[in-house]
Scaffold this motif. Structure first.
Motif, PDB file in Angstrom:
ATOM      1  N   GLY A  71      24.542  44.996 -10.636  1.00  0.00           N
ATOM      2  CA  GLY A  71      24.338  44.579 -12.023  1.00  0.00           C
ATOM      3  C   GLY A  71      24.416  45.754 -12.981  1.00  0.00           C
ATOM      4  N   GLU A  72      23.856  46.899 -12.596  1.00  0.00           N
ATOM      5  CA  GLU A  72      23.893  48.085 -13.457  1.00  0.00           C
ATOM      6  C   GLU A  72      25.317  48.632 -13.566  1.00  0.00           C
ATOM      7  N   VAL A  73      26.075  48.543 -12.472  1.00  0.00           N
ATOM      8  CA  VAL A  73      27.472  48.974 -12.500  1.00  0.00           C
ATOM      9  C   VAL A  73      28.252  48.119 -13.495  1.00  0.00           C
ATOM     10  N   LEU A  74      28.046  46.801 -13.432  1.00  0.00           N
ATOM     11  CA  LEU A  74      28.728  45.901 -14.357  1.00  0.00           C
ATOM     12  C   LEU A  74      28.291  46.162 -15.802  1.00  0.00           C
ATOM     13  N   GLU A  75      27.005  46.456 -15.985  1.00  0.00           N
ATOM     14  CA  GLU A  75      26.489  46.756 -17.313  1.00  0.00           C
ATOM     15  C   GLU A  75      27.136  48.030 -17.863  1.00  0.00           C
ATOM     16  N   PHE A  76      27.279  49.055 -17.020  1.00  0.00           N
ATOM     17  CA  PHE A  76      27.916  50.300 -17.453  1.00  0.00           C
ATOM     18  C   PHE A  76      29.388  50.058 -17.790  1.00  0.00           C
ATOM     19  N   GLU A  77      30.080  49.289 -16.956  1.00  0.00           N
ATOM     20  CA  GLU A  77      31.487  48.992 -17.220  1.00  0.00           C
ATOM     21  C   GLU A  77      31.652  48.254 -18.544  1.00  0.00           C
ATOM     22  N   GLU A  78      30.774  47.311 -18.821  1.00  0.00           N
ATOM     23  CA  GLU A  78      30.832  46.575 -20.086  1.00  0.00           C
ATOM     24  C   GLU A  78      30.553  47.502 -21.269  1.00  0.00           C
ATOM     25  N   TYR A  79      29.587  48.393 -21.106  1.00  0.00           N
ATOM     26  CA  TYR A  79      29.269  49.362 -22.155  1.00  0.00           C
ATOM     27  C   TYR A  79      30.499  50.219 -22.459  1.00  0.00           C
ATOM     28  N   VAL A 130      44.050  65.439 -25.924  1.00  0.00           N
ATOM     29  CA  VAL A 130      43.940  65.384 -24.466  1.00  0.00           C
ATOM     30  C   VAL A 130      42.591  65.947 -24.013  1.00  0.00           C
ATOM     31  N   ASP A 131      42.164  67.045 -24.645  1.00  0.00           N
ATOM     32  CA  ASP A 131      40.846  67.600 -24.331  1.00  0.00           C
ATOM     33  C   ASP A 131      39.737  66.615 -24.693  1.00  0.00           C
ATOM     34  N   ALA A 132      39.933  65.865 -25.784  1.00  0.00           N
ATOM     35  CA  ALA A 132      38.936  64.866 -26.189  1.00  0.00           C
ATOM     36  C   ALA A 132      38.815  63.775 -25.128  1.00  0.00           C
ATOM     37  N   GLN A 133      39.943  63.344 -24.587  1.00  0.00           N
ATOM     38  CA  GLN A 133      39.906  62.340 -23.523  1.00  0.00           C
ATOM     39  C   GLN A 133      39.219  62.901 -22.278  1.00  0.00           C
ATOM     40  N   ASP A 134      39.521  64.148 -21.944  1.00  0.00           N
ATOM     41  CA  ASP A 134      38.864  64.792 -20.802  1.00  0.00           C
ATOM     42  C   ASP A 134      37.364  64.915 -21.032  1.00  0.00           C
ATOM     43  N   LEU A 135      36.998  65.272 -22.259  1.00  0.00           N
ATOM     44  CA  LEU A 135      35.580  65.415 -22.591  1.00  0.00           C
ATOM     45  C   LEU A 135      34.858  64.088 -22.429  1.00  0.00           C
ATOM     46  N   LEU A 136      35.436  63.022 -22.955  1.00  0.00           N
ATOM     47  CA  LEU A 136      34.806  61.704 -22.828  1.00  0.00           C
ATOM     48  C   LEU A 136      34.728  61.287 -21.365  1.00  0.00           C
ATOM     49  N   GLN A 137      35.796  61.495 -20.617  1.00  0.00           N
ATOM     50  CA  GLN A 137      35.813  61.109 -19.203  1.00  0.00           C
ATOM     51  C   GLN A 137      34.732  61.862 -18.420  1.00  0.00           C
ATOM     52  N   THR A 138      34.605  63.160 -18.677  1.00  0.00           N
ATOM     53  CA  THR A 138      33.585  63.961 -18.002  1.00  0.00           C
ATOM     54  C   THR A 138      32.186  63.473 -18.384  1.00  0.00           C
ATOM     55  N   ALA A 139      31.982  63.194 -19.667  1.00  0.00           N
ATOM     56  CA  ALA A 139      30.672  62.713 -20.127  1.00  0.00           C
ATOM     57  C   ALA A 139      30.347  61.352 -19.517  1.00  0.00           C
ATOM     58  N   LEU A 140      31.338  60.478 -19.426  1.00  0.00           N
ATOM     59  CA  LEU A 140      31.102  59.164 -18.807  1.00  0.00           C
ATOM     60  C   LEU A 140      30.766  59.301 -17.330  1.00  0.00           C
ATOM     61  N   ALA A 141      31.459  60.198 -16.641  1.00  0.00           N
ATOM     62  CA  ALA A 141      31.169  60.409 -15.214  1.00  0.00           C
ATOM     63  C   ALA A 141      29.748  60.937 -15.027  1.00  0.00           C
ATOM     64  N   ARG A 142      29.324  61.857 -15.900  1.00  0.00           N
ATOM     65  CA  ARG A 142      27.967  62.393 -15.801  1.00  0.00           C
ATOM     66  C   ARG A 142      26.926  61.336 -16.158  1.00  0.00           C
ATOM     67  N   THR A 143      27.246  60.499 -17.121  1.00  0.00           N
ATOM     68  CA  THR A 143      26.312  59.455 -17.545  1.00  0.00           C
ATOM     69  C   THR A 143      26.210  58.346 -16.505  1.00  0.00           C
ATOM     70  N   TYR A 144      27.297  58.033 -15.823  1.00  0.00           N
ATOM     71  CA  TYR A 144      27.305  56.976 -14.813  1.00  0.00           C
ATOM     72  C   TYR A 144      26.227  57.220 -13.757  1.00  0.00           C
ATOM     73  N   GLY A 145      26.107  58.451 -13.312  1.00  0.00           N
ATOM     74  CA  GLY A 145      25.120  58.771 -12.280  1.00  0.00           C
ATOM     75  C   GLY A 145      23.684  58.654 -12.769  1.00  0.00           C
ATOM     76  N   ARG A 146      23.483  58.639 -14.073  1.00  0.00           N
ATOM     77  CA  ARG A 146      22.133  58.561 -14.638  1.00  0.00           C
ATOM     78  C   ARG A 146      21.891  57.275 -15.434  1.00  0.00           C
ATOM     79  N   TRP A 147      22.831  56.349 -15.354  1.00  0.00           N
ATOM     80  CA  TRP A 147      22.758  55.122 -16.152  1.00  0.00           C
ATOM     81  C   TRP A 147      21.449  54.366 -15.923  1.00  0.00           C
ATOM     82  N   ASP A 148      21.029  54.261 -14.687  1.00  0.00           N
ATOM     83  CA  ASP A 148      19.794  53.513 -14.406  1.00  0.00           C
ATOM     84  C   ASP A 148      18.567  54.211 -14.976  1.00  0.00           C
ATOM     85  N   GLY A 149      18.662  55.492 -15.301  1.00  0.00           N
ATOM     86  CA  GLY A 149      17.546  56.235 -15.876  1.00  0.00           C
ATOM     87  C   GLY A 149      17.428  56.082 -17.382  1.00  0.00           C
TER      88      GLY A 149
END
Length: 194
Positions: free
Chosen positions: A4-12, A32-51
């Motif tokens: 459920g949290e995975v689906l919630e993150f994907e929807e977000y 391109v750096d902006a896209q990389d920055l967002l992708q990196t931030a999303l990857a870091r946030t994904y691991g802490r989404w439940d927090g």
């Protein structure tokens, strides 16, 4: 993380990705750096989404991750620039003044330190209040105000050194409007207290 949290993150991410990419684009000049920055931030946030207990604060959390990531990149960069006595002429081949002004502002934002750039982006582009900016950056409101004041002064100086009078006047108007709004806000609080 639960399904459920995975689906919630994907929807977000689906609903907020355009706005978040605009924020990233304002923090780093290269798309391109902006896209990389967002992708990196999303990857870091994904691991802490439940927090993140209050998901309404997810944008602020993600912006903070982007700012921290951009700062890490800035500190780790190799200085490959060659100093010159004269800057090359920058030409913007676009019919609209607004686009040219935006390109100029994005270019001159490069002269600011990461902390100053973050404050300017959050206050002026994201239109966050001083208090919201302070909370997002983990600093006091006084620090936000003084950092913004120094950053705007630096931007005015850069615009003047490039011979751009209209931009310097626009920054001056922004500074006067911000001071006036601050005085009005203070008067409103005084009235409420009375």
């Amino acid at each position: 993380m639960s399904h459920g949290e995975v689906l919630e993150f994907e929807e977000y991410v689906r609903t907020r990705q355009d706005a978040l990419l605009r924020s990233a684009r304002r923090l780093v000049p290269d798309p391109v750096d902006a896209q990389d920055l967002l992708q990196t931030a999303l990857a870091r946030t994904y691991g802490r989404w439940d927090g993140i207990a209050d998901k309404s604060l997810a944008d602020a959390y993600l912006r903070r991750v982007m700012i921290n990531t951009r700062t890490e990149w800035w500190r780790a960069r190799k200085l490959e620039e060659v100093p010159t006595e004269q800057l090359p002429d920058a030409s913007v081949e676009d019919a609209t003044e607004q686009h040219a002004d935006r390109a100029l502002l994005m270019d001159i934002l490069k002269v600011l330190a990461p902390k100053q750039r973050s404050v300017v982006v959050l206050r002026h582009w994201e239109q966050m209040s001083t208090e919201e900016t302070a909370a997002a950056l983990g600093m006091s409101t006084g620090t936000v105000k003084s950092t913004l004041h120094r950053a705007l002064a630096r931007l005015r100086q850069e615009l003047e050194s490039r011979g751009v009078d209209n931009g310097a006047r626009a920054l001056e108007r922004d500074g006067r409007a911000e001071r006036a709004a601050g005085r009005g806000h203070e008067r409103g609080r005084e009235r409420c207290a009375a």
